[in-house]
Design a protein around this motif. Structure first.
Motif, PDB file in Angstrom:
ATOM      1  N   ASN A  83       0.828  -1.205   0.000  1.00 10.62           N
ATOM      2  CA  ASN A  83       0.000   0.000   0.000  1.00 10.62           C
ATOM      3  C   ASN A  83       0.863   1.255   0.000  1.00 10.62           C
ATOM      4  OD1 ASN A  83      -1.905  -2.010   0.335  1.00 10.62           O
ATOM      5  ND2 ASN A  83      -3.155  -0.820   1.771  1.00 10.62           N
ATOM      6  N   ASP A  84       1.962   1.217   0.734  1.00 14.04           N
ATOM      7  CA  ASP A  84       2.864   2.372   0.755  1.00 14.04           C
ATOM      8  C   ASP A  84       3.503   2.593  -0.618  1.00 14.04           C
ATOM      9  OD1 ASP A  84       2.318   2.996   3.368  1.00 14.04           O
ATOM     10  OD2 ASP A  84       4.061   1.938   4.189  1.00 14.04           O
ATOM     11  N   ARG A  87       0.925   4.298  -2.724  1.00  9.56           N
ATOM     12  CA  ARG A  87       0.743   5.682  -2.269  1.00  9.56           C
ATOM     13  C   ARG A  87       1.865   6.570  -2.811  1.00  9.56           C
ATOM     14  NH1 ARG A  87      -0.163   7.469   4.077  1.00  9.56           N
ATOM     15  NH2 ARG A  87      -1.046   9.531   3.638  1.00  9.56           N
ATOM     16  N   TYR A 174     -11.406   4.417   1.888  1.00  8.35           N
ATOM     17  CA  TYR A 174      -9.986   4.230   2.185  1.00  8.35           C
ATOM     18  C   TYR A 174      -9.128   4.630   0.985  1.00  8.35           C
ATOM     19  CZ  TYR A 174      -5.564   1.803   2.990  1.00  8.35           C
ATOM     20  OH  TYR A 174      -4.232   1.497   3.110  1.00  8.35           O
ATOM     21  N   TRP A 175      -9.533   4.206  -0.220  1.00 10.64           N
ATOM     22  CA  TRP A 175      -8.770   4.541  -1.418  1.00 10.64           C
ATOM     23  C   TRP A 175      -8.704   6.051  -1.629  1.00 10.64           C
ATOM     24  CZ3 TRP A 175     -11.345   0.652  -5.387  1.00 10.64           C
ATOM     25  CH2 TRP A 175     -10.999  -0.658  -5.026  1.00 10.64           C
ATOM     26  N   GLU A 177      -9.142   8.463   0.665  1.00 16.96           N
ATOM     27  CA  GLU A 177      -8.439   9.149   1.749  1.00 16.96           C
ATOM     28  C   GLU A 177      -6.960   8.783   1.808  1.00 16.96           C
ATOM     29  OE1 GLU A 177     -12.330   9.657   4.712  1.00 16.96           O
ATOM     30  OE2 GLU A 177     -10.741   8.206   5.215  1.00 16.96           O
ATOM     31  N   HIS A 178      -6.630   7.522   1.581  1.00 11.49           N
ATOM     32  CA  HIS A 178      -5.242   7.078   1.720  1.00 11.49           C
ATOM     33  C   HIS A 178      -4.419   7.320   0.454  1.00 11.49           C
ATOM     34  CE1 HIS A 178      -2.032   4.819   3.696  1.00 11.49           C
ATOM     35  NE2 HIS A 178      -1.834   4.174   2.547  1.00 11.49           N
ATOM     36  N   GLU A 180      -5.498   9.323  -2.194  1.00 19.67           N
ATOM     37  CA  GLU A 180      -5.896  10.580  -2.846  1.00 19.67           C
ATOM     38  C   GLU A 180      -6.442  10.313  -4.257  1.00 19.67           C
ATOM     39  OE1 GLU A 180      -2.894  13.689  -2.467  1.00 19.67           O
ATOM     40  OE2 GLU A 180      -1.932  12.506  -0.882  1.00 19.67           O
TER      41      GLU A 180
END
Length: 469
Positions: A83-84, A87, A174-175, A177-178, A180
């Motif tokens: 996930n990181d 991002r 989540y997608w 907010e996390h 963008e």
């Protein structure tokens, strides 16, 4: 509104980044996604030079094979990273002013999805037995359920079940907010419950007012899905087919008919909608492999960037990458030739017959012309002239008019424009001193009165004529 002016680039990450065909669900994550923002790889710089302003990523989240058999909507596929990782990639794209859209695969999941696994283990005792559409338990351990396309490894979610809807909406939150996120492409949108799409639209609007929703629709009335209540846009498969078929059959009447039916002034069936246009994608043969005469790739892309709608390029097709479904693919992976691993180095240095390097500068030019023209991005549509191998139309926005003329033959063609006789153009001030300046061909200029009689179009090419008063 941002999507209406966008130029999209469609990436199928599992293919482009050479991920294994199957996920073993136990290996450590491999950050293949970082190649997209590695300056030495060159993808991000290429997209900017091409004129891309938005990227649509195919499946990114944990799955077993092609990405459309989701295992976990909250975890990036370990074959692509973490996930990181994602991002970081999204933030770098956005830092370069490129918006990001994910694939939303909400109609169905994979067999390893947690709810399906619980059902297989506990059967009637599973608390998730209402999550799968059409679920039925039979004797001797048999189980049946609805699925996508008849493939039992793709069980269909019951989107009318509140717990399912909540699960998916929470992941979308989540997608956004996390990561963008700027938008979603809804896979198999024709199979998705319309009530769920309405709820999704409201949910996304509350989280981010500029959020854009586009659905994969192949057949049917696009208005059923693209409207003020469900999706903003859908895939325009009618025009996709018309783009290559009109070239192959030397029958520009086909595409001309679609344009008139869809967008001719206010009588057009989809007037006011901004549909998603493309020459190819991850599900269909590469356009260079579809065209009988490969030089038609040039007028086709001039059309792609000037007709009403939102243009999209599928990764590698700007270099003329070839690919036919099922040709040279491993058993059970018929779509693999459409989704190859590529590096920017091999694309840039590529030569015919595998690559078609002359197409990139053409796309760069027409993308720039479109970016500078409100008429081409938002204007009304008016047919000017159609013949078997010639097609001309006008786009109008306020006082700006652009006339596009396409010639798919191998010889010069001369046509009359007769703009004064085209319905809907009478509001444009056209005097004896007015000129049509060709912004595609080094500023070739035509007096408006002369253009009424004739304009010559180069072979397998076109003109983009902007009215100057």
């Amino acid at each position: 509104a941002w999507a209406e002016e966008a130029v999209f680039y469609h990436i199928y990450p599992l293919g482009l980044l050479d991920a294994p065909l199957r996920n073993d669900h136990k290996s450590e994550p491999v950050e293949r996604l970082l190649k997209l923002i590695d300056p030495q790889e060159g993808w991000l710089a290429h997209l900017q030079e091409l004129g891309v302003t938005a990227v649509y990523f195919g499946p990114l989240f944990e799955s077993t094979t092609h990405g459309y058999d989701t295992v976990d909507y909250g975890v990036v596929d370990r074959r692509l990273g973490t996930n990181d990782t994602l991002r970081r990639v999204v933030r770098e794209f956005k830092r370069h002013h490129i918006r990001v859209v994910f694939d939303g695969v909400f109609n169905h999941v994979g067999e390893k999805f947690f709810a399906m696994q619980d059902i297989l283990e506990k059967r009637e005792s599973s608390q998730y037995k209402t999550w799968i559409d059409g679920l039925k338990f039979g004797p001797h351990g048999k189980i049946d359920y609805n699925c996508w396309g008849g493939f039992k490894f793709l069980p269909k979610l019951n989107l009318k079940e509140p717990a399912v809807a909540k699960h998916l909406l929470d992941k979308v939150r989540y997608w956004i907010e996390h990561f963008e996120l700027d938008g979603l492409r809804l896979d198999a949108a024709d199979c998705v419950d319309l009530a769920f799409l309405r709820t999704l639209r409201e949910h996304c609007y509350a989280l981010k007012r500029s959020f854009w929703l586009m659905g994969e629709i192949i057949h049917g009335d696009y208005n059923r899905w693209a409207n003020a209540y469900t999706l903003h846009s859908v895939t325009n498969y009618e025009v996709y087919k018309g783009l290559w078929s009109s070239c192959n059959d030397k029958n520009m009447f086909e595409l001309g008919h679609s344009m008139q039916r869809q967008f001719q002034t206010e009588a057009g069936k989809y007037y006011g909608l901004y549909l998603y246009n493309f020459a190819d994608n991850h599900d269909v043969n590469r356009v260079i492999s579809t065209l009988k005469n490969r030089v038609h790739v040039f007028p086709l892309h001039i059309l792609l960037f000037t007709i009403p709608g939102i243009p999209s390029i599928y990764y590698g097709s700007e270099f003329g990458v070839q690919g036919k479904k099922g040709v040279g693919s491993p058993p059970g992976y018929d779509d693999a030739p459409l989704r190859p691993a590529l590096t920017m180095a091999e694309c840039v240095g590529g030569k015919p017959p595998r690559f078609h390097p002359d197409l990139v500068p053409v796309i760069q030019k027409v993308a720039k012309i479109r970016s500078e023209s409100a008429a081409l991005k938002q204007g009304s549509y008016h047919t000017v002239h159609i013949a078997s191998e010639v097609f001309a139309f006008a786009r109008v926005h306020e006082s700006e008019m652009v006339v596009v003329a396409i010639n798919i033959s191998g010889f010069e063609k001369t046509i009359p424009l007769q703009l004064s006789k085209v319905a809907g153009l009478t509001s444009i001030p056209m005097g004896p001193q007015s000129k049509l300046v060709d912004v595609l061909n080094n500023g070739d200029s035509f007096g408006l009165l002369d253009a009424e009689e004739e304009v010559t179009i180069y072979p397998t090419w076109g003109r983009i004529l902007k009215l100057t008063l």
